[in-house]
Design a protein around this motif. Structure first.
Motif, PDB file in Angstrom:
ATOM      1  N   GLY A 246       4.630 -22.062  10.736  1.00  8.85           N
ATOM      2  CA  GLY A 246       3.233 -22.145  11.144  1.00  8.85           C
ATOM      3  C   GLY A 246       2.314 -21.436  10.174  1.00  8.85           C
ATOM      4  O   GLY A 246       2.752 -20.715   9.277  1.00  8.85           O
ATOM      5  N   GLU A 247       1.034 -21.658  10.328  1.00 10.14           N
ATOM      6  CA  GLU A 247      -0.048 -21.016   9.584  1.00 10.14           C
ATOM      7  C   GLU A 247      -0.223 -21.542   8.162  1.00 10.14           C
ATOM      8  O   GLU A 247      -1.325 -21.530   7.631  1.00 10.14           O
ATOM      9  CB  GLU A 247       0.127 -19.482   9.521  1.00 10.14           C
ATOM     10  CG  GLU A 247       0.287 -18.798  10.863  1.00 10.14           C
ATOM     11  CD  GLU A 247      -0.999 -18.760  11.675  1.00 10.14           C
ATOM     12  OE1 GLU A 247      -2.045 -19.174  11.167  1.00 10.14           O
ATOM     13  OE2 GLU A 247      -0.931 -18.315  12.828  1.00 10.14           O
ATOM     14  N   SER A 257       5.796 -32.706   5.426  1.00  7.87           N
ATOM     15  CA  SER A 257       4.696 -31.774   5.679  1.00  7.87           C
ATOM     16  C   SER A 257       3.835 -31.649   4.436  1.00  7.87           C
ATOM     17  O   SER A 257       4.305 -31.843   3.308  1.00  7.87           O
ATOM     18  CB  SER A 257       5.228 -30.390   6.061  1.00  7.87           C
ATOM     19  OG  SER A 257       6.058 -30.458   7.202  1.00  7.87           O
ATOM     20  N   THR A 270       3.241 -15.749  11.927  1.00  8.21           N
ATOM     21  CA  THR A 270       2.265 -14.722  12.290  1.00  8.21           C
ATOM     22  C   THR A 270       2.330 -13.581  11.276  1.00  8.21           C
ATOM     23  O   THR A 270       3.392 -12.985  11.083  1.00  8.21           O
ATOM     24  CB  THR A 270       2.547 -14.179  13.695  1.00  8.21           C
ATOM     25  OG1 THR A 270       2.404 -15.232  14.641  1.00  8.21           O
ATOM     26  CG2 THR A 270       1.589 -13.050  14.048  1.00  8.21           C
TER      27      THR A 270
END
Length: 418
Positions: A246-247, A257, A270
């Motif tokens: 993620g991020e 992707s 995170t």
């Protein structure tokens, strides 16, 4: 010289341990109240994830997180989008080794120095797989980098030159601008391990003209788990992601992707939000002191260290590194007697030498905290003909009384073991 008594009032550890003489800042620095409070403020008042939360806590966390990035960029003369947050310099250097090595071909070479920390050696060894060669620039008899050796080892196959700014053993300050010029004229990527440089002196990456620089926040008053990778933006854009999750993504399908632009491309998952915010507070603290003042303070301390060493007159006290304080940082590495390499076939003569671990233990009994061992620089330790050494390292909360305490403790160790 800095007002050390005033500075120490900002550090709870010295208030709680008033007799502590902390001389291990090359490993990690103590944390001022301003940094501790910044981390506490995050946890107590706006703890949340960053970037995508559409609510006040997350918006504030994102603002503080990105504000820390801006502070770090200003601190080293970079642009905000050239600062990648990592856990430490080690992770930053691993990121570079894994991403840059994907474009290397058999027969290519990586040029390091014999004075590198393991974090600038092991990652290159891990990704090599025998595809490319790792070479090392030697040092001279004064503990300075042998620039002629560097020149002789640069060739058309040298794709990366990666060099420490300041040796964590010798204290040697390398001439980064000259090395940068030589590397770029050769067409090589130039990387700096700034872990022992950025916390101790003014650093401007634009003047150095390095392509990348890695450093750790915990060595410059910031929280553990805070680190930085600087990279010229176009260089960062040319690199593939290091970690996925993620991020850092733009789009994800079941087949493929696409990824965000730097720096977020390299900050998967995170982030350590509170560590980044604490690092920003550390930058604020150091900027108030002034990095030129930090450098001058350490230069003065090292001058006094060498004077005290000479006054002591111990034949068995051997120290390593340049004697010119203009060429070295605030690191004093020493042995009491000859400590030969383990594989030398020699035996340490009892009464003639004290093992560095015993030295550190003895000094600790007098509240003087130093480090002993190979200092994550085994090639350099072996190059010096040693198996280990003791190291005292100084920072903004040390003064001449700490130097006196060090040498008084060394004298007591000699009385006990000698």
């Amino acid at each position: 010289m800095l007002d050390v008594a005033r500075i120490k009032q900002d550090f709870p550890i010295f208030q709680n341990n008033p007799n502590l003489v902390y001389l291990d800042s090359a490993a990690t620095t103590q944390k001022p109240r301003q940094v501790i409070n910044a981390v506490r403020e995050f946890y107590e008042n706006y703890c949340s994830n960053v970037h995508r939360g559409i609510y006040r806590l997350s918006e504030r966390a994102t603002e503080e997180f990105m504000g820390a990035r801006e502070k770090v960029a200003r601190f080293i003369g970079a642009e905000e989008n050239e600062i990648v947050f990592t856990r430490n310099a080690t992770e930053s250097l691993n990121l570079l080794a894994y991403t840059l090595s994907r474009s290397l071909s058999p027969g290519d070479e990586i040029l390091l120095t014999v004075m590198e920390h393991h974090s600038n050696i092991v990652p290159w060894q891990l990704v090599s797989g025998g595809r490319f060669r790792i070479r090392y620039v030697d040092i001279d008899g004064h503990g300075l980098l042998d620039m002629e050796d560097l020149k002789s080892k640069l060739n058309r196959r040298t794709k990366v030159v990666s060099v420490t700014h300041v040796s964590n053993v010798l204290g040697t300050i390398n001439d980064l601008q000259e090395i940068s010029k030589m590397a770029h004229e050769n067409g090589s990527v130039f990387i700096v391990d700034g872990a022992q440089g950025v916390p101790h002196m003014p650093v401007d990456v634009s003047r150095i003209d390095c392509d990348f620089m890695a450093f750790s926040g915990h060595k410059m008053l910031g929280p553990n788990g805070s680190g930085v990778l600087y990279g010229k933006y176009e260089m960062l854009r040319s690199l593939p992601p290091f970690l996925g999750g993620g991020e850092m993504i733009q789009t994800v399908s079941t087949e493929q992707s696409t990824f965000l632009d730097p720096p977020l491309r390299f900050e998967a998952g995170t982030p350590d939000v509170e560590a980044a915010i604490g690092l920003g507070a550390a930058v604020d603290y150091l900027e108030r002191i002034g990095m030129a003042n930090v450098r001058e303070h350490e230069r003065g301390l090292m001058r006094y260290v060498l004077e005290r060493e000479g006054d002591l007159g111990l034949a068995s006290l051997v120290s390593y590194g340049p004697r010119d304080v203009e060429r070295r940082g605030g690191v004093y590495t020493f042995n009491l007697g000859e400590i030969p390499p383990l594989d030398s076939g020699k035996e340490i003569a009892l009464g003639k030498a004290i093992h560095p671990h015993d030295v550190a233990s003895s000094l600790d009994r007098h509240n003087v905290a130093v480090r002993s061992g190979h200092h994550c620089a085994m090639p350099l330790i072996h190059r010096l003909g040693l198996v280990a050494a003791s190291r005292a390292s100084f920072y903004i909360y040390n003064d001449r009384s700490d130097v006196d305490a060090l040498f008084e403790a060394i004298e007591r160790a000699m009385e006990v073991y000698g």
